[in-house]
Design an enzyme around this catalytic site. Structure first.
Site, PDB file in Angstrom:
ATOM      1  N   ASP A  83       0.899  -1.207  -0.020  1.00 30.69           N
ATOM      2  CA  ASP A  83       0.043   0.131  -0.086  1.00 30.69           C
ATOM      3  C   ASP A  83       0.967   1.329   0.045  1.00 30.69           C
ATOM      4  OD1 ASP A  83       0.884   0.045   2.546  1.00 30.69           O
ATOM      5  OD2 ASP A  83      -0.910  -0.470   3.541  1.00 30.69           O
TER       6      ASP A  83
ATOM      7  N   ASP B 161      -7.663  -7.359   1.757  1.00 27.81           N
ATOM      8  CA  ASP B 161      -6.862  -7.625   2.814  1.00 27.81           C
ATOM      9  C   ASP B 161      -7.129  -7.033   4.137  1.00 27.81           C
ATOM     10  OD1 ASP B 161      -4.981  -4.785   3.910  1.00 27.81           O
ATOM     11  OD2 ASP B 161      -6.358  -4.665   2.129  1.00 27.81           O
TER      12      ASP B 161
ATOM     13  N   CYS C  73     -12.010 -28.106  10.185  1.00 26.61           N
ATOM     14  CA  CYS C  73     -10.926 -27.737   9.646  1.00 26.61           C
ATOM     15  C   CYS C  73      -9.816 -28.493   9.695  1.00 26.61           C
ATOM     16  CB  CYS C  73     -10.325 -26.274  10.502  1.00 26.61           C
ATOM     17  SG  CYS C  73      -9.033 -25.493   9.670  1.00 26.61           S
TER      18      CYS C  73
ATOM     19  N   CYS D 154      -6.344 -27.384   9.045  1.00 29.79           N
ATOM     20  CA  CYS D 154      -5.050 -26.698   9.087  1.00 29.79           C
ATOM     21  C   CYS D 154      -4.246 -27.520  10.196  1.00 29.79           C
ATOM     22  CB  CYS D 154      -5.423 -25.413   9.660  1.00 29.79           C
ATOM     23  SG  CYS D 154      -5.652 -25.225  11.339  1.00 29.79           S
TER      24      CYS D 154
ATOM     25  N   CYS E 133      -5.617 -27.349  14.077  1.00 30.35           N
ATOM     26  CA  CYS E 133      -6.795 -28.344  14.179  1.00 30.35           C
ATOM     27  C   CYS E 133      -6.350 -29.564  14.071  1.00 30.35           C
ATOM     28  CB  CYS E 133      -7.892 -27.821  13.513  1.00 30.35           C
ATOM     29  SG  CYS E 133      -8.593 -26.157  13.577  1.00 30.35           S
TER      30      CYS E 133
ATOM     31  N   HIS F  18      -4.256 -20.776  12.094  1.00 35.78           N
ATOM     32  CA  HIS F  18      -5.653 -21.424  11.961  1.00 35.78           C
ATOM     33  C   HIS F  18      -6.618 -20.285  11.026  1.00 35.78           C
ATOM     34  CE1 HIS F  18      -9.771 -22.833  12.416  1.00 35.78           C
ATOM     35  NE2 HIS F  18     -10.060 -21.667  13.103  1.00 35.78           N
TER      36      HIS F  18
END
Length: 371
Positions: free
Chosen positions: A94, A268, A306, A308, A311, A337
């Site tokens: 940015d 974002d 989940c 991930c 998890c 996560h």
């Protein structure tokens, strides 16, 4: 020749949402996409390898913070931001405008740019549209932003009008100063506050300048969500269909879905990493404030749906223990996560667009998430 190219793959028959691809110098990005925020050349507590495991294709870094520390000259000497942080996929920076304007009494806006004092040590600095581009040219991101003035909410009509017109003038100056358009795609930023006619004016003026992509700024700055959605619904159809549209600073699950339905391609937000540091996880069943006592003996994953790393390996009880003990691993596990959750959400959104069922997906997701 532009550094990036947008390809519109499909429009969802049920919702009008867009499925596409952005071709960048550091890889192809499937859109709509959520971009993890790496403010200071790092996504807080995450390694680049961990981000790749969750299939992050692009991350965002902050021009203001990298200018203040360690300095864009040093990063350029290191070979640019990609080499400096060991990230070989796409990066968006940015312009630093939002951060500078957030300094409030520490800054003064003039036509040439903005005088401000560092939030770190109070030292005096000046950033112009040309300087913002110079810094980003040194950083070497694939996608860079024009220097804009972000009007606060609420703001009077005349102030917002003058602000967006200055943003247009700054956009022209920034484009003229841009050294590497074939390597870095410079986006214009649509402003105009909550006034639809000003949004139209801003979009039209920026399209006359002609950028390879367009950002929508000045939303999610404190206004009620219905207003944000209404302004967004007005703004996105004004923008070219053959170029990417980026809604800045938005990242809650409902805002992502609502933004996609209204034609946005890129998002974002610091939200997933910020709430992780406060002990809060996003799950398919809603937010879980894992620091709460109710999870003291809960040996299930943060999210049973989940897959991930967190998890698959750790329980709510263990993570709560880490939070209460102020262990760094707590932030790492919840951040891992939360980022996986949002990146996977966008994967599911893309699938729903492909199958013309995004509104059905939204209804099902909201009912489970508690929205």
């Amino acid at each position: 020749m532009s550094a990036i190219r947008y390809e519109l793959i499909k429009t969802c028959k049920q919702s009008g949402a867009r499925l596409g691809k952005i071709y960048t110098p550091h890889g192809v990005i499937d859109t709509p996409i959520f971009m993890p925020v790496g403010t200071q050349a790092t996504v807080k507590s995450m390694t680049p390898e961990e981000l790749k495991v969750m299939d992050a294709r692009i991350i965002l870094s902050n021009t203001y913070h990298l200018y203040m520390r360690p300095g864009h000259e040093l990063i350029e000497k290191a070979g640019g931001l990609h080499k400096f942080m060991n990230w070989d996929r796409a990066i968006l920076t940015d312009s630093g405008g939002f951060q500078v304007f957030s300094l409030g009494p520490l800054r003064k806006i003039v036509e040439e740019g903005v005088h401000f004092r560092s939030h770190l040590d109070g030292s005096k600095h000046f950033i112009s549209p040309e300087k913002a581009i110079e810094i980003q040219n040194s950083l070497g991101a694939d996608i860079i932003m024009s220097f804009d003035e972000c009007a606060p909410y609420p703001s009077e009509y005349n102030y917002v009008k003058k602000s967006l017109e200055r943003t247009t003038r700054w956009a022209k100056r920034g484009k003229e100063a841009h050294k590497y358009p074939e390597k870095q795609a410079l986006f214009g930023i649509v402003q105009g506050g909550m006034y639809k006619d000003l949004r139209t004016q801003s979009a039209n003026e920026l399209m006359e300048i002609d950028f390879p992509g367009y950002s929508i700024g000045g939303l999610s700055v404190g206004e009620p969500k219905p207003i944000m959605y209404d302004v967004l619904e007005h703004t996105t159809p004004l923008l070219p269909k053959d170029k990417p549209r980026y809604l800045m600073g938005v990242g809650s699950p409902d805002d992502l879905i609502e933004g996609v339905i209204r034609g946005v391609d890129m998002f974002d937000c610091v939200l997933p990493t910020r709430i992780a540091r406060n002990g809060t996880a996003m799950t398919s069943q809603g937010k879980v404030v894992v620091r709460n006592a109710t999870y003291q003996e809960d040996f299930t994953p943060l999210d049973p749906n989940c897959n991930c790393y967190t998890c698959k390996n750790y329980s709510r009880a263990y993570i709560r223990h880490l939070v209460k003990a102020n262990e760094i691993l707590a932030s790492r596990l919840i951040t891992n996560h939360n980022l996986h959750f949002l990146l996977n959400l966008m994967h599911e959104v893309r699938t729903a667009i492909k199958e013309d069922r995004l509104l059905d997906f939204k209804k099902d997701f909201y009912s489970k998430y508690g929205l």
